[in-house]
Design a protein around this motif. Sequence first.
Motif, mmCIF file in Angstrom:
data_model
loop_
_atom_site.group_PDB
_atom_site.id
_atom_site.type_symbol
_atom_site.label_atom_id
_atom_site.label_comp_id
_atom_site.label_asym_id
_atom_site.label_seq_id
_atom_site.Cartn_x
_atom_site.Cartn_y
_atom_site.Cartn_z
ATOM 1 N N SER A 34 0.844 -1.194 0.000
ATOM 2 C CA SER A 34 0.000 0.000 0.000
ATOM 3 C C SER A 34 0.875 1.238 0.000
ATOM 4 N N LYS A 35 0.276 2.357 -0.312
ATOM 5 C CA LYS A 35 0.923 3.659 -0.181
ATOM 6 C C LYS A 35 0.417 4.268 1.121
ATOM 7 N N PHE A 36 1.294 4.968 1.829
ATOM 8 C CA PHE A 36 0.914 5.588 3.091
ATOM 9 C C PHE A 36 1.169 7.078 3.065
ATOM 10 N N VAL A 37 0.249 7.811 3.643
ATOM 11 C CA VAL A 37 0.438 9.214 3.974
ATOM 12 C C VAL A 37 0.310 9.286 5.488
ATOM 13 N N VAL A 38 1.346 9.782 6.152
ATOM 14 C CA VAL A 38 1.339 9.893 7.616
ATOM 15 C C VAL A 38 1.574 11.349 7.970
ATOM 16 N N TRP A 39 0.708 11.866 8.825
ATOM 17 C CA TRP A 39 0.812 13.246 9.289
ATOM 18 C C TRP A 39 1.010 13.212 10.798
ATOM 19 N N GLY A 40 1.945 14.022 11.296
ATOM 20 C CA GLY A 40 2.208 14.057 12.726
ATOM 21 C C GLY A 40 2.255 15.467 13.270
ATOM 22 N N SER A 41 1.853 15.602 14.534
ATOM 23 C CA SER A 41 1.901 16.879 15.240
ATOM 24 C C SER A 41 2.381 16.615 16.665
ATOM 25 N N VAL A 42 3.369 17.402 17.111
ATOM 26 C CA VAL A 42 3.943 17.229 18.449
ATOM 27 C C VAL A 42 3.940 18.578 19.162
ATOM 28 N N TRP A 43 3.763 18.550 20.492
ATOM 29 C CA TRP A 43 3.656 19.778 21.300
ATOM 30 C C TRP A 43 4.716 19.824 22.388
ATOM 31 N N TRP A 44 5.274 21.033 22.588
ATOM 32 C CA TRP A 44 6.308 21.280 23.590
ATOM 33 C C TRP A 44 6.031 22.582 24.321
ATOM 34 N N ARG A 45 6.725 22.758 25.428
ATOM 35 C CA ARG A 45 6.716 24.045 26.141
ATOM 36 C C ARG A 45 8.106 24.262 26.712
ATOM 37 N N THR A 46 8.538 25.482 26.720
ATOM 38 C CA THR A 46 9.808 25.961 27.246
ATOM 39 C C THR A 46 10.959 25.401 26.401
ATOM 40 N N PRO A 98 2.228 19.907 27.053
ATOM 41 C CA PRO A 98 1.927 20.752 28.206
ATOM 42 C C PRO A 98 0.431 20.832 28.528
ATOM 43 N N THR A 99 0.135 21.133 29.794
ATOM 44 C CA THR A 99 -1.245 21.294 30.266
ATOM 45 C C THR A 99 -1.369 22.649 30.961
ATOM 46 N N ASN A 100 -2.527 22.892 31.577
ATOM 47 C CA ASN A 100 -2.716 24.161 32.281
ATOM 48 C C ASN A 100 -1.905 24.234 33.575
ATOM 49 N N SER A 101 -1.271 23.145 33.977
ATOM 50 C CA SER A 101 -0.332 23.234 35.106
ATOM 51 C C SER A 101 0.943 23.966 34.682
ATOM 52 N N ASP A 102 1.187 24.037 33.378
ATOM 53 C CA ASP A 102 2.338 24.771 32.845
ATOM 54 C C ASP A 102 1.980 26.230 32.558
ATOM 55 N N ASP A 103 0.743 26.463 32.159
ATOM 56 C CA ASP A 103 0.245 27.811 31.866
ATOM 57 C C ASP A 103 -1.271 27.737 31.902
ATOM 58 N N SER A 104 -1.904 28.589 32.673
ATOM 59 C CA SER A 104 -3.357 28.527 32.861
ATOM 60 C C SER A 104 -4.135 28.758 31.571
ATOM 61 N N ARG A 105 -3.499 29.285 30.544
ATOM 62 C CA ARG A 105 -4.185 29.522 29.269
ATOM 63 C C ARG A 105 -4.300 28.252 28.425
ATOM 64 N N ILE A 106 -3.583 27.197 28.800
ATOM 65 C CA ILE A 106 -3.659 25.921 28.084
ATOM 66 C C ILE A 106 -4.792 25.103 28.689
ATOM 67 N N SER A 107 -5.474 24.341 27.880
ATOM 68 C CA SER A 107 -6.575 23.498 28.336
ATOM 69 C C SER A 107 -6.124 22.563 29.451
ATOM 70 N N SER A 108 -7.033 22.273 30.379
ATOM 71 C CA SER A 108 -6.709 21.335 31.455
ATOM 72 C C SER A 108 -6.477 19.933 30.893
ATOM 73 N N GLN A 109 -7.017 19.643 29.715
ATOM 74 C CA GLN A 109 -6.783 18.352 29.070
ATOM 75 C C GLN A 109 -5.395 18.295 28.455
ATOM 76 N N GLY A 110 -4.793 19.442 28.225
ATOM 77 C CA GLY A 110 -3.445 19.493 27.685
ATOM 78 C C GLY A 110 -3.400 19.255 26.194
ATOM 79 N N GLN A 111 -2.195 19.199 25.683
ATOM 80 C CA GLN A 111 -1.957 18.971 24.262
ATOM 81 C C GLN A 111 -1.749 17.481 24.027
ATOM 82 N N THR A 112 -2.025 17.032 22.816
ATOM 83 C CA THR A 112 -1.845 15.636 22.435
ATOM 84 C C THR A 112 -0.963 15.556 21.204
ATOM 85 N N THR A 113 0.092 14.799 21.288
ATOM 86 C CA THR A 113 0.948 14.509 20.147
ATOM 87 C C THR A 113 0.350 13.314 19.420
ATOM 88 N N ASN A 114 0.274 13.380 18.084
ATOM 89 C CA ASN A 114 -0.377 12.296 17.364
ATOM 90 C C ASN A 114 0.212 12.051 15.991
#
Length: 162
Positions: free
Chosen positions: A50-62, A138-154
């Motif tokens: 098969s042919k694959f297309v893979v897309w990724g997103s990663v989140w960091w802070r500081t 990161p989550t809102n424990s790192d900065d209150s403006r970030i969602s309490s659910q935090g970011q998800t790398t996928n």
Amino acid sequence: LITDGTNASWGTAGKLLNVTEIANGTRTSRSSQQTFDMVTGTFTQVAASSKFVVWGSVWWRTDGSGEVRYLLYYGPNGNMANIDETRSGYTYTGQGHRFSGQGLWYFTGNSSAGTKQILWREHSNDNANERSGQVHNPTNSDDSRISSQGQTTNLVIMEFAA
């Protein structure tokens, strides 16, 4: 739809066979190290070659290190291969705020259907102890403006008929 300029017919090449998301939403305080696995998991490859297309997103802070490469590995259990390290990375800001990295790959599967492993790994360019950022997902424990659910790398894995 396949056309030669005169005749048209429906074909199977390029048909979407499967879509899988593999995600990591765990907040991790990072120390500098040579490698860090950002996302890892398994998925089922539906068809051989098969042919694959893979897309990724990663989140960091500081901020961390300015040059760390990202590697995508794919293959059957215990026999994964590096796909292409030139198709992913992050923008170094040198600031304490949230930032992201991304990747986009297109490749041919390894000629067998079945369970496959996939791994998106951070790896220092010079084998030193480095890191993209100090906090992964990161989550809102790192900065209150970030969602309490935090970011998800996928990774989103799309399989197409060859």
